[in-house]
Write a protein that holds these residues in place. Sequence first.
Motif, PDB file in Angstrom:
ATOM      1  N   THR A 219       0.804  -1.228   0.000  1.00 55.83           N
ATOM      2  CA  THR A 219       0.000   0.000   0.000  1.00 55.83           C
ATOM      3  C   THR A 219       0.836   1.276   0.000  1.00 55.83           C
ATOM      4  O   THR A 219       0.331   2.339  -0.332  1.00 55.83           O
ATOM      5  CB  THR A 219      -0.965   0.031   1.200  1.00 55.83           C
ATOM      6  N   SER A 220       2.113   1.168   0.379  1.00 53.57           N
ATOM      7  CA  SER A 220       2.968   2.358   0.328  1.00 53.57           C
ATOM      8  C   SER A 220       3.652   2.515  -1.026  1.00 53.57           C
ATOM      9  O   SER A 220       4.410   3.454  -1.237  1.00 53.57           O
ATOM     10  CB  SER A 220       4.039   2.280   1.427  1.00 53.57           C
ATOM     11  N   SER A 221       3.378   1.605  -1.952  1.00 52.15           N
ATOM     12  CA  SER A 221       4.016   1.642  -3.265  1.00 52.15           C
ATOM     13  C   SER A 221       3.636   2.896  -4.033  1.00 52.15           C
ATOM     14  O   SER A 221       2.457   3.238  -4.149  1.00 52.15           O
ATOM     15  CB  SER A 221       3.600   0.403  -4.071  1.00 52.15           C
ATOM     16  N   GLN A 222       4.621   3.580  -4.586  1.00 44.98           N
ATOM     17  CA  GLN A 222       4.340   4.783  -5.367  1.00 44.98           C
ATOM     18  C   GLN A 222       3.551   4.450  -6.622  1.00 44.98           C
ATOM     19  O   GLN A 222       2.718   5.243  -7.068  1.00 44.98           O
ATOM     20  CB  GLN A 222       5.644   5.489  -5.751  1.00 44.98           C
ATOM     21  N   THR A 223       3.801   3.253  -7.179  1.00 46.18           N
ATOM     22  CA  THR A 223       3.043   2.843  -8.365  1.00 46.18           C
ATOM     23  C   THR A 223       1.565   2.739  -8.056  1.00 46.18           C
ATOM     24  O   THR A 223       0.718   3.204  -8.828  1.00 46.18           O
ATOM     25  CB  THR A 223       3.556   1.485  -8.891  1.00 46.18           C
ATOM     26  N   LEU A 224       1.220   2.135  -6.914  1.00 44.70           N
ATOM     27  CA  LEU A 224      -0.191   2.020  -6.522  1.00 44.70           C
ATOM     28  C   LEU A 224      -0.793   3.399  -6.296  1.00 44.70           C
ATOM     29  O   LEU A 224      -1.903   3.691  -6.765  1.00 44.70           O
ATOM     30  CB  LEU A 224      -0.329   1.171  -5.257  1.00 44.70           C
ATOM     31  N   VAL A 225      -0.076   4.249  -5.589  1.00 46.20           N
ATOM     32  CA  VAL A 225      -0.585   5.594  -5.299  1.00 46.20           C
ATOM     33  C   VAL A 225      -0.777   6.378  -6.597  1.00 46.20           C
ATOM     34  O   VAL A 225      -1.792   7.063  -6.777  1.00 46.20           O
ATOM     35  CB  VAL A 225       0.369   6.338  -4.341  1.00 46.20           C
ATOM     36  N   ASP A 226       0.172   6.265  -7.529  1.00 44.29           N
ATOM     37  CA  ASP A 226       0.043   6.961  -8.814  1.00 44.29           C
ATOM     38  C   ASP A 226      -1.184   6.453  -9.575  1.00 44.29           C
ATOM     39  O   ASP A 226      -1.925   7.237 -10.186  1.00 44.29           O
ATOM     40  CB  ASP A 226       1.293   6.744  -9.666  1.00 44.29           C
ATOM     41  N   TYR A 227      -1.386   5.144  -9.540  1.00 37.40           N
ATOM     42  CA  TYR A 227      -2.543   4.557 -10.224  1.00 37.40           C
ATOM     43  C   TYR A 227      -3.848   5.074  -9.618  1.00 37.40           C
ATOM     44  O   TYR A 227      -4.770   5.488 -10.346  1.00 37.40           O
ATOM     45  CB  TYR A 227      -2.485   3.033 -10.119  1.00 37.40           C
ATOM     46  N   LEU A 228      -3.932   5.082  -8.292  1.00 41.77           N
ATOM     47  CA  LEU A 228      -5.159   5.532  -7.627  1.00 41.77           C
ATOM     48  C   LEU A 228      -5.375   7.030  -7.839  1.00 41.77           C
ATOM     49  O   LEU A 228      -6.504   7.482  -8.037  1.00 41.77           O
ATOM     50  CB  LEU A 228      -5.098   5.214  -6.135  1.00 41.77           C
ATOM     51  N   HIS A 229      -4.297   7.784  -7.801  1.00 39.19           N
ATOM     52  CA  HIS A 229      -4.425   9.229  -8.019  1.00 39.19           C
ATOM     53  C   HIS A 229      -4.915   9.508  -9.431  1.00 39.19           C
ATOM     54  O   HIS A 229      -5.768  10.375  -9.644  1.00 39.19           O
ATOM     55  CB  HIS A 229      -3.086   9.921  -7.782  1.00 39.19           C
ATOM     56  N   LEU A 230      -4.400   8.761 -10.379  1.00 39.46           N
ATOM     57  CA  LEU A 230      -4.837   8.934 -11.764  1.00 39.46           C
ATOM     58  C   LEU A 230      -6.297   8.525 -11.922  1.00 39.46           C
ATOM     59  O   LEU A 230      -7.054   9.159 -12.651  1.00 39.46           O
ATOM     60  CB  LEU A 230      -3.956   8.097 -12.688  1.00 39.46           C
TER      61      LEU A 230
END
Length: 208
Positions: free
Chosen positions: A88-99
């Motif tokens: 859940t701290s992955s930047q890839t996941l955060v970028d995906y959710l933000h997008l």
Amino acid sequence: MERASHSEEEDGERQLSRLLRAVCGDDAPGLARRLIAEYGSLAAVFSVRRDQCSRIVKDTVAAEFLSDVSESFASALRFEVERAPIITSSQTLVDYLHLAMGCASSEQFRVLFLNSAHALIRDEVMSAGSVTHAPVFPREIIKRALELGAAAIILVHNHPSGDPHPSKADIDMTHKIASAARCMDIAMCDHIIIARMGWVSFRALGLL
């Protein structure tokens, strides 16, 4: 993922200007500047829906070009999210959710359903609501997790206000879902709140 610094905004403008030059020519730098000023960062620009983008980008070809790039970017990020266990701290996941939802004008509540290895089974929007509220039904979330054979879940919702910090209602609702999940031996990995100005993890805040 706070709002971009001044130097990051300038770098975002340069990158966006180079991208837009193919369809906007000499108008690209000015358009890139307006978009970054409005949305705060290059990543945020790519999260804007087509109808929102057209409010600033009057050139139809440029608006469609940006939308196509955004969709391609989202597909690439989703592939990266799906190919490995989710952290859940992955930047890839955060970028995906933000997008996917960072600039949405109304609240959305989505659930990432995971298998026992924490690989993504399904990403589903469970409800959509108003600017300040999206109805959440713990029973429906647990029912869907059982249908999919999920061993774990990650809750995600957005704050259109721009402030990602959880409200008391967010915290209370999270605890209700976590309790219901435990009864069915389903792990609740995290609850992430996404907003234009950043994101927060309940796990990192010690709220789970």
